[in-house]
Scaffold this motif. Sequence first.
Motif, PDB file in Angstrom:
ATOM      1  N   SER A   1       0.811  -1.220   0.000  1.00 25.66           N
ATOM      2  CA  SER A   1       0.000   0.000   0.000  1.00 25.66           C
ATOM      3  C   SER A   1       0.845   1.271   0.000  1.00 25.66           C
ATOM      4  CB  SER A   1      -0.924   0.014   1.221  1.00 25.66           C
ATOM      5  OG  SER A   1      -0.178   0.211   2.408  1.00 25.66           O
ATOM      6  N   LEU A   2       2.146   1.145   0.215  1.00 24.54           N
ATOM      7  CA  LEU A   2       3.009   2.315   0.351  1.00 24.54           C
ATOM      8  C   LEU A   2       3.562   2.827  -0.971  1.00 24.54           C
ATOM      9  CD1 LEU A   2       4.976   1.092   3.474  1.00 24.54           C
ATOM     10  CD2 LEU A   2       3.100   2.745   3.415  1.00 24.54           C
ATOM     11  N   GLY A   3       3.310   2.134  -2.047  1.00 25.46           N
ATOM     12  CA  GLY A   3       3.901   2.536  -3.315  1.00 25.46           C
ATOM     13  C   GLY A   3       5.328   2.022  -3.406  1.00 25.46           C
ATOM     14  N   ASP A   4       5.869   2.050  -4.585  1.00 27.48           N
ATOM     15  CA  ASP A   4       7.211   1.523  -4.801  1.00 27.48           C
ATOM     16  C   ASP A   4       8.273   2.528  -4.381  1.00 27.48           C
ATOM     17  OD1 ASP A   4       6.227  -0.851  -5.897  1.00 27.48           O
ATOM     18  OD2 ASP A   4       6.131   0.025  -7.907  1.00 27.48           O
ATOM     19  N   PRO A   5       9.374   2.046  -3.805  1.00 25.87           N
ATOM     20  CA  PRO A   5      10.483   2.946  -3.488  1.00 25.87           C
ATOM     21  C   PRO A   5      11.142   3.424  -4.785  1.00 25.87           C
ATOM     22  CG  PRO A   5      11.083   0.678  -2.992  1.00 25.87           C
ATOM     23  CD  PRO A   5       9.642   0.672  -3.389  1.00 25.87           C
ATOM     24  N   ASP A   6      11.636   4.662  -4.785  1.00 28.08           N
ATOM     25  CA  ASP A   6      12.336   5.137  -5.973  1.00 28.08           C
ATOM     26  C   ASP A   6      13.798   4.685  -5.916  1.00 28.08           C
ATOM     27  OD1 ASP A   6      13.727   6.917  -4.311  1.00 28.08           O
ATOM     28  OD2 ASP A   6      12.577   8.653  -4.941  1.00 28.08           O
ATOM     29  N   GLU A   7      14.536   4.972  -6.966  1.00 29.06           N
ATOM     30  CA  GLU A   7      15.914   4.495  -7.076  1.00 29.06           C
ATOM     31  C   GLU A   7      16.810   5.043  -5.967  1.00 29.06           C
ATOM     32  OE1 GLU A   7      19.499   4.637 -10.363  1.00 29.06           O
ATOM     33  OE2 GLU A   7      17.426   4.740 -11.066  1.00 29.06           O
ATOM     34  N   SER A   8      16.612   6.295  -5.572  1.00 27.97           N
ATOM     35  CA  SER A   8      17.413   6.887  -4.493  1.00 27.97           C
ATOM     36  C   SER A   8      17.216   6.137  -3.183  1.00 27.97           C
ATOM     37  CB  SER A   8      17.037   8.354  -4.280  1.00 27.97           C
ATOM     38  OG  SER A   8      17.271   9.110  -5.425  1.00 27.97           O
ATOM     39  N   GLU A   9      15.965   5.836  -2.877  1.00 24.60           N
ATOM     40  CA  GLU A   9      15.676   5.093  -1.647  1.00 24.60           C
ATOM     41  C   GLU A   9      16.273   3.695  -1.707  1.00 24.60           C
ATOM     42  OE1 GLU A   9      11.951   3.511   1.103  1.00 24.60           O
ATOM     43  OE2 GLU A   9      11.514   4.696  -0.687  1.00 24.60           O
ATOM     44  N   GLU A  10      16.132   3.021  -2.827  1.00 23.48           N
ATOM     45  CA  GLU A  10      16.692   1.669  -2.960  1.00 23.48           C
ATOM     46  C   GLU A  10      18.205   1.675  -2.787  1.00 23.48           C
ATOM     47  OE1 GLU A  10      15.150   0.287  -6.714  1.00 23.48           O
ATOM     48  OE2 GLU A  10      13.400  -0.592  -5.732  1.00 23.48           O
ATOM     49  N   ASP A  11      18.877   2.675  -3.372  1.00 27.50           N
ATOM     50  CA  ASP A  11      20.336   2.773  -3.229  1.00 27.50           C
ATOM     51  C   ASP A  11      20.735   2.950  -1.765  1.00 27.50           C
ATOM     52  OD1 ASP A  11      20.654   2.469  -5.955  1.00 27.50           O
ATOM     53  OD2 ASP A  11      20.992   4.616  -6.324  1.00 27.50           O
ATOM     54  N   LEU A  12      20.007   3.790  -1.043  1.00 26.05           N
ATOM     55  CA  LEU A  12      20.318   3.996   0.373  1.00 26.05           C
ATOM     56  C   LEU A  12      20.011   2.755   1.203  1.00 26.05           C
ATOM     57  CD1 LEU A  12      19.101   7.649   0.872  1.00 26.05           C
ATOM     58  CD2 LEU A  12      21.427   6.806   1.190  1.00 26.05           C
ATOM     59  N   LEU A  13      18.909   2.093   0.897  1.00 24.56           N
ATOM     60  CA  LEU A  13      18.540   0.901   1.662  1.00 24.56           C
ATOM     61  C   LEU A  13      19.610  -0.182   1.589  1.00 24.56           C
ATOM     62  CD1 LEU A  13      14.727   0.599   0.972  1.00 24.56           C
ATOM     63  CD2 LEU A  13      15.808   0.863   3.208  1.00 24.56           C
ATOM     64  N   ASP A  14      20.358  -0.218   0.500  1.00 21.53           N
ATOM     65  CA  ASP A  14      21.440  -1.203   0.383  1.00 21.53           C
ATOM     66  C   ASP A  14      22.457  -1.058   1.509  1.00 21.53           C
ATOM     67  OD1 ASP A  14      20.384  -2.398  -1.860  1.00 21.53           O
ATOM     68  OD2 ASP A  14      21.594  -1.218  -3.265  1.00 21.53           O
ATOM     69  N   ARG A  15      22.510   0.102   2.141  1.00 22.33           N
ATOM     70  CA  ARG A  15      23.463   0.352   3.234  1.00 22.33           C
ATOM     71  C   ARG A  15      22.850   0.173   4.620  1.00 22.33           C
ATOM     72  NH1 ARG A  15      25.140   6.175   1.432  1.00 22.33           N
ATOM     73  NH2 ARG A  15      24.632   5.845  -0.731  1.00 22.33           N
ATOM     74  N   ALA A  16      21.567  -0.084   4.683  1.00 27.21           N
ATOM     75  CA  ALA A  16      20.873  -0.160   5.975  1.00 27.21           C
ATOM     76  C   ALA A  16      21.213  -1.447   6.722  1.00 27.21           C
ATOM     77  CB  ALA A  16      19.363  -0.065   5.766  1.00 27.21           C
ATOM     78  N   TRP A  17      21.279  -1.334   8.058  1.00 25.74           N
ATOM     79  CA  TRP A  17      21.513  -2.501   8.900  1.00 25.74           C
ATOM     80  C   TRP A  17      20.238  -3.324   8.947  1.00 25.74           C
ATOM     81  CZ3 TRP A  17      19.425  -4.859  13.093  1.00 25.74           C
ATOM     82  CH2 TRP A  17      20.209  -5.828  13.728  1.00 25.74           C
ATOM     83  N   GLY A  18      20.351  -4.637   8.780  1.00 18.42           N
ATOM     84  CA  GLY A  18      19.203  -5.527   8.919  1.00 18.42           C
ATOM     85  C   GLY A  18      18.231  -5.457   7.752  1.00 18.42           C
ATOM     86  N   LEU A  19      18.712  -5.154   6.568  1.00 15.43           N
ATOM     87  CA  LEU A  19      17.866  -5.021   5.386  1.00 15.43           C
ATOM     88  C   LEU A  19      17.072  -6.295   5.119  1.00 15.43           C
ATOM     89  CD1 LEU A  19      17.221  -3.160   2.933  1.00 15.43           C
ATOM     90  CD2 LEU A  19      19.044  -4.367   1.727  1.00 15.43           C
ATOM     91  N   GLU A  20      15.785  -6.126   4.821  1.00 19.92           N
ATOM     92  CA  GLU A  20      14.897  -7.227   4.461  1.00 19.92           C
ATOM     93  C   GLU A  20      14.139  -6.845   3.195  1.00 19.92           C
ATOM     94  OE1 GLU A  20      12.501  -8.948   7.485  1.00 19.92           O
ATOM     95  OE2 GLU A  20      14.084  -8.846   8.993  1.00 19.92           O
ATOM     96  N   PRO A  21      13.503  -7.786   2.520  1.00 20.28           N
ATOM     97  CA  PRO A  21      12.777  -7.453   1.284  1.00 20.28           C
ATOM     98  C   PRO A  21      11.687  -6.390   1.463  1.00 20.28           C
ATOM     99  CG  PRO A  21      13.079  -9.814   1.436  1.00 20.28           C
ATOM    100  CD  PRO A  21      13.539  -9.230   2.755  1.00 20.28           C
ATOM    101  N   THR A  22      11.154  -6.257   2.664  1.00 20.91           N
ATOM    102  CA  THR A  22      10.102  -5.257   2.889  1.00 20.91           C
ATOM    103  C   THR A  22      10.621  -4.048   3.674  1.00 20.91           C
ATOM    104  OG1 THR A  22       9.345  -6.454   4.848  1.00 20.91           O
ATOM    105  CG2 THR A  22       8.214  -6.932   2.743  1.00 20.91           C
ATOM    106  N   SER A  23      11.920  -3.775   3.581  1.00 16.92           N
ATOM    107  CA  SER A  23      12.495  -2.597   4.226  1.00 16.92           C
ATOM    108  C   SER A  23      12.136  -1.338   3.457  1.00 16.92           C
ATOM    109  CB  SER A  23      14.022  -2.716   4.280  1.00 16.92           C
ATOM    110  OG  SER A  23      14.432  -3.675   5.213  1.00 16.92           O
TER     111      SER A  23
END
Length: 110
Positions: free
Chosen positions: A61-83
Amino acid sequence: MPVITILPHHEYCPQGATVEAERGTSICEALLEHDIPIEHACELSCACTTCHVIVRKGYGSLGDPDESEEDLLDRAWGLEPTSRLSCQAILSDQDVTIEIPRYSINHAKE
C-alpha cells in the motif's frame, strides 16, 4: 485514517504502539507526531538510512520505493525485502505494521 502498528522496540517504543495518521503522511512524520522518536538524521530528505523500518504488513500500500531510496537501503543494517526508509514510505488508506530495526548506522548519534 490508516493505522500504524509499531512492534516493540527496546529504545523508541518498548511496549509497541498503535497510531493513526492522515493519508499522504510519511511513516516517519507520523511516528514523530506521536512522540515516537525514530532516528531521522537527514531531516526526512532521503539522504541517510537512520529511519529504516521493516514493513511487516501493508507493504504494497506504500507505493514503490524510488531508485534513491533503494540505493540507500542497500546500506541499511538488517535489510529485508520489505524494508523502507520511513521518511519515504507514504501512507495510503491501508493499515500497516512496522518494525524498527534494533540498530542503525547513524555515526552522529550522541
